[in-house]
Design a protein around this motif. Structure first.
Motif, mmCIF file in Angstrom:
data_model
loop_
_atom_site.group_PDB
_atom_site.id
_atom_site.type_symbol
_atom_site.label_atom_id
_atom_site.label_comp_id
_atom_site.label_asym_id
_atom_site.label_seq_id
_atom_site.Cartn_x
_atom_site.Cartn_y
_atom_site.Cartn_z
ATOM 1 N N VAL A 83 -35.809 26.549 17.047
ATOM 2 C CA VAL A 83 -35.883 26.463 18.509
ATOM 3 C C VAL A 83 -34.437 25.989 19.858
ATOM 4 C CG1 VAL A 83 -38.640 26.711 18.594
ATOM 5 C CG2 VAL A 83 -37.185 24.693 18.979
ATOM 6 N N GLN A 84 -34.249 27.332 20.528
ATOM 7 C CA GLN A 84 -33.435 26.140 20.770
ATOM 8 C C GLN A 84 -33.826 25.665 22.605
ATOM 9 O OE1 GLN A 84 -30.942 29.715 21.155
ATOM 10 N NE2 GLN A 84 -30.182 29.570 19.525
ATOM 11 N N THR A 118 -40.727 24.539 25.724
ATOM 12 C CA THR A 118 -42.043 24.325 25.610
ATOM 13 C C THR A 118 -41.863 25.488 24.264
ATOM 14 O OG1 THR A 118 -42.185 23.934 27.799
ATOM 15 C CG2 THR A 118 -44.344 24.882 27.024
ATOM 16 N N PHE A 119 -42.554 24.907 23.722
ATOM 17 C CA PHE A 119 -42.924 25.564 22.548
ATOM 18 C C PHE A 119 -44.038 26.821 22.814
ATOM 19 C CE2 PHE A 119 -42.187 22.251 19.810
ATOM 20 C CZ PHE A 119 -41.073 22.643 18.769
ATOM 21 N N GLU A 120 -43.908 28.161 22.036
ATOM 22 C CA GLU A 120 -44.797 29.746 22.434
ATOM 23 C C GLU A 120 -44.844 29.794 20.905
ATOM 24 O OE1 GLU A 120 -41.011 32.248 24.433
ATOM 25 O OE2 GLU A 120 -42.412 31.210 25.685
ATOM 26 N N ALA A 179 -33.339 16.883 20.123
ATOM 27 C CA ALA A 179 -31.973 17.981 19.744
ATOM 28 C C ALA A 179 -31.227 17.524 18.392
ATOM 29 C CB ALA A 179 -31.181 18.216 20.597
ATOM 30 N N GLU A 180 -30.948 18.521 17.484
ATOM 31 C CA GLU A 180 -30.381 18.546 16.425
ATOM 32 C C GLU A 180 -30.995 17.311 15.201
ATOM 33 O OE1 GLU A 180 -27.952 20.505 16.739
ATOM 34 O OE2 GLU A 180 -28.224 20.787 18.893
ATOM 35 N N ASP A 188 -32.048 22.982 18.493
ATOM 36 C CA ASP A 188 -31.349 23.078 18.399
ATOM 37 C C ASP A 188 -30.724 22.763 20.304
ATOM 38 O OD1 ASP A 188 -28.130 24.004 17.961
ATOM 39 O OD2 ASP A 188 -29.011 25.625 17.474
ATOM 40 N N ASP A 189 -29.365 22.319 20.486
ATOM 41 C CA ASP A 189 -28.614 22.177 21.438
ATOM 42 C C ASP A 189 -28.045 23.436 21.684
ATOM 43 O OD1 ASP A 189 -28.087 22.113 24.073
ATOM 44 O OD2 ASP A 189 -27.008 19.899 23.773
#
Length: 598
Positions: A43-44, A52-54, A84-85, A111-112
Motif C-alpha cells: 500500500v502507499q 486507511t486500509f480498504e 513507511a518502508e 510504501d511512501d
C-alpha cells in the motif's frame, strides 16, 4: 430474509375458496464466510502520510458467503509514516450479516511514494561575486526548512551552483533537488540574482610631478601615470578625472603656467557594474624649461676705436637675444659687466683691448635660468710707428780683427696702446757697441705691439771695410837636397810659416826666386847646388791687400854616384906568354849631377 419473517399461508380449494393463516418464521445464517487472502500486499501512504486500509488494497482478497452483505475490517485499520518502508501484518476479518466471521493475516508493505512538497521549499536569493569574479551557492542557500508528510526533507544539490566571470551578473534559474526520509525526490526552482557590489581596488600615488611642455607651457596628463594599481573582479568600465566641484568627468587634465605649484586631482574608477572608487593625487606642476637664448656668436670681435686702446659699443650689437617665447614668460636678461651703464644691455659700455668675458643670465617667471658666456675681444689693429732711426754707418776693420766696434743710438717706437719711447727688438745685425763683421750689415730693429700689430721697422746699414794688409811670415832659412834627377821643387808650404790676415783666409800664397814672377813653387837644380837661393813669399787677402817675406834657401847635392863594375872572370894566357891581354867593359856610373870617373 434472515431474521423473523411473516409467512401467510393461503389455502384455496378447487372452487376457489380460500383461507389464510399467518406464522413468523425465524431465518438464521450460521455458516461463516470463506475468506481467500493474497500472500502479501503493498500500500502507499497518502500525501498526508497515512493510509486507511480498504478492500482494494489487497488484490486477490475475496470472500464467499451464502448470504450477501459481507463486511471487511482491517487491523490495524490505518498505517502511518512510521510504518513507511516496513511490512505490517494486516489482519483481515470478513463478517457476514449474521456475524459469522473469517480472517487472515496479510504481510503488507507500506510504501511512501509521495514526493516532498514543492510549495515553500525554494526561495529566491541575491548573492555577490567575490574578489576574483566568482560566485557559488549551496543547496540550503535557496531552500527553506519544510517538513515532508513523513518528516524533514534532505537537500541533495542545487544546479547550477557556480558562476565564473562577471558576464553572469543578473538572474539565473536554479533547480534544487531534495528528498524525504523515504528517498522520494523532488525539485523546485529558484531565482538566483548575482550582483557585483565590490568597488574597484584603486590605489594612486600620493603625489606626482607634472612638467610643463617646453614650448606650449601646458601639459596634458591622463590617469595612467598616476595609478599605482587598479583591479576589479568584473573589470573596469572607465577611469576618469572628476571635478569634485561640478562632477564633470574627463579623460585628461591640462595644466599650464597658472597652475604652477600644488594642485589636487580626483580620479574616479567605475567598474562594469557601476561600482565606484575614488582617489586623490597631489599634482605638483613644475616648469623646468629654461629660457632659450641665442648667445651666438660666443666670440665677438671688434677693432679698437682709432687712436685709443679700447672700444665703446654704440648700440646693442653685443647683446644676446631670447630666440623663442618662453613657455612661462616673461624672461629677464641680465649681465655682469660692471662698466656697462645698464645690467640689461651692453650699449654704451667701453671694452678694453683684449678679451672680456661677459656672463649673461636669462631668468623666466618660474626662476629657470639659462647661462651663457660671451667672449668679447677688442682687437688693436693699429700698427706702431718708428719715431727715431739712425742713418747708415761706415767703419774700418781693426788691425787685429776682421771687424769694427760700432756704436749707434737705439731706435725708439710709439703705439696707441703700448705708449711712447718704446724699445724694439733687434731682428738683424748687431747691438750698438759690439763688433760688426767685414762687409755691409743691415741692422734692423722692429717693434710689434702687444696686439701683434706691426712690426714697425727701423733699418740702416753698417759697412765695415778691410784696409789692413795681411802678414807674410817665412822660414828664416831653409835647406833642400837635390833629388836623383838633380832637381828640387820648393813649395809655398816649405817657405810659409804662419802667414795670416786680420780677416781670416788668405786668397793667394805664391813664391818667386826673382821677386817678380810668382807661382805655386820654385825649381832649383844642379846649377844651384852649393849656392844660396833667395825665395820671396807673397800673400794676398780677399780684399787685395798684400805682404811679402823672404827665405834664404841652401841647395845641397848629397846624392852619392852609383858605380857598377864588371864581374870577376878568368882568361887563358896568351900563347907563348905568361900573361894575357884582357879586354873588359868599363864600369857603369850614374849620378843626379855631372860626375868624373877615375
Amino acid at each position: 430474509d434472515i431474521g423473523y419473517n411473516m409467512v401467510i399461508l393461503t389455502v384455496t380449494d378447487d372452487n376457489s375458496n380460500s383461507d389464510q393463516c399467518m406464522s413468523q418464521v425465524l431465518v438464521r445464517d450460521v455458516t461463516a464466510p470463506m475468506l481467500t487472502c493474497p500472500g502479501s500486499a503493498t500500500v502507499q501512504l497518502s500525501p498526508t502520510g497515512t493510509h486507511t486500509f480498504e478492500l482494494a488494497d489487497f488484490p486477490g482478497l475475496t470472500a464467499t458467503d451464502a448470504c450477501l452483505g459481507l463486511t471487511y475490517t482491517f487491523t490495524p485499520p490505518i498505517v502511518y509514516c512510521e510504518d513507511a518502508e516496513t511490512t505490517v501484518d494486516v489482519v483481515v476479518v470478513v463478517s457476514d450479516a449474521s456475524g459469522n466471521e473469517d480472517q487472515c493475516t496479510i504481510p503488507t508493505f507500506v510504501d511512501d511514494v509521495t514526493a516532498p512538497p514543492i510549495a515553500g521549499v525554494c526561495h529566491d536569493i541575491t548573492i555577490e561575486f567575490d574578489y576574483t569574479g566568482n560566485a557559488a551557492i549551496n543547496p540550503d542557500d535557496v531552500a527553506s526548512i519544510v517538513d515532508d508528510e513523513c518528516g524533514q526533507i534532505t537537500l541533495i544539490d542545487v544546479t547550477p551552483n557556480t558562476w565564473t566571470g562577471c558576464v553572469s551578473v543578473g538572474q539565473h534559474l536554479v533547480t534544487l533537488t531534495y528528498e524525504d526520509n523515504n528517498g522520494n525526490l523532488q525539485t523546485c526552482g529558484a531565482i538566483v540574482t548575482i550582483e557585483d557590489n565590490l568597488k574597484p581596488d584603486l590605489e594612486c600615488k600620493a603625489t606626482a610631478n607634472v612638467i610643463l611642455d617646453a614650448t606650449t607651457g601646458c601639459t596634458t596628463i591622463d590617469t595612467s601615470g598616476l595609478i599605482l594599481s587598479l583591479y576589479d573582479n568584473c573589470g573596469i568600465e572607465r577611469v576618469d578625472f572628476q571635478d569634485m566641484m561640478t562632477g564633470a568627468l574627463s579623460q585628461t587634465v591640462t595644466y599650464c603656467c597658472d597652475d604652477l605649484g600644488l594642485n589636487s586631482v580626483t580620479i574616479k574608477a567605475k567598474d562594469n557594474n557601476n561600482n565606484l572608487s575614488y582617489c586623490t593625487v597631489a599634482i605638483n606642476v613644475i616648469d623646468d624649461t629654461a629660457p632659450v637664448i641665442d648667445c651666438t656668436p660666443l666670440q665677438r670681435t671688434h677693432t679698437a676705436d682709432a687712436g685709443v686702446c679700447g672700444f665703446t659699443m654704440p648700440g646693442t650689437g653685443f647683446d644676446i637675444q631670447v630666440t623663442q617665447p618662453d613657455n612661462c614668460p616673461p624672461v629677464t636678461l641680465t649681465h655682469n659687466y660692471p662698466a656697462a651703464p645698464s645690467t640689461s644691455t651692453l650699449a654704451g659700455a667701453t671694452f678694453p683691448v683684449g678679451i672680456t668675458i661677459v656672463d649673461w643670465v636669462a631668468t623666466d617667471h618660474s626662476g629657470n635660468e639659462t647661462l651663457c658666456s660671451v667672449e668679447i675681444t677688442i682687437t688693436d689693429d693699429e700698427a706702431p710707428t718708428n719715431t727715431a732711426c739712425p742713418s747708415n754707418i761706415t767703419a774700418s776693420t781693426s788691425a787685429t780683427s776682421c771687424g769694427a766696434v760700432v756704436s749707434y743710438a737705439v731706435p725708439t717706437f710709439a703705439d696707441n696702446c703700448d705708449g711712447t719711447g718704446l724699445l724694439g727688438t733687434l731682428t738683424n745685425g748687431y747691438a750698438p757697441g759690439t763688433e760688426f763683421p767685414l762687409g755691409t750689415t743691415t741692422v734692423t730693429w722692429e717693434y710689434t705691439d702687444l696686439a701683434g700689430n706691426g712690426p714697425a721697422t727701423c733699418s740702416f746699414t753698417v759697412t765695415v771695410n778691410d784696409d789692413v794688409n795681411p802678414v807674410a811670415m817665412c822660414q828664416n832659412s831653409y835647406t833642400v837636397s837635390l833629388d836623383q834627377d838633380g832637381n828640387f821643387e820648393i813649395l809655398v808650404a816649405d817657405i810659409n810659416v804662419a802667414s795670416w790676415d786680420n780677416c781670416g783666409q788668405l786668397v793667394r800664397k805664391e813664391i818667386s826666386r826673382d821677386g817678380v814672377t810668382f807661382g805655386g813653387s820654385v825649381i832649383v837644380d844642379c846649377n844651384d847646388a852649393g849656392n844660396a837661393v833667395t825665395v820671396t813669399l807673397e800673400v794676398e787677402d780677399s780684399h787685395g791687400n798684400t805682404d811679402q817675406c823672404v827665405t834664404i834657401v841652401q841647395v845641397v847635392d848629397d846624392q852619392v854616384p852609383d858605380i857598377e863594375c864588371p864581374g870577376n872572370f878568368t882568361v887563358l894566357n896568351d900563347a907563348g906568354q905568361c900573361s894575357a891581354v884582357v879586354t873588359y867593359n868599363a864600369p857603369s856610373v850614374t849620378d843626379n849631377c855631372t860626375y868624373t870617373v877615375t
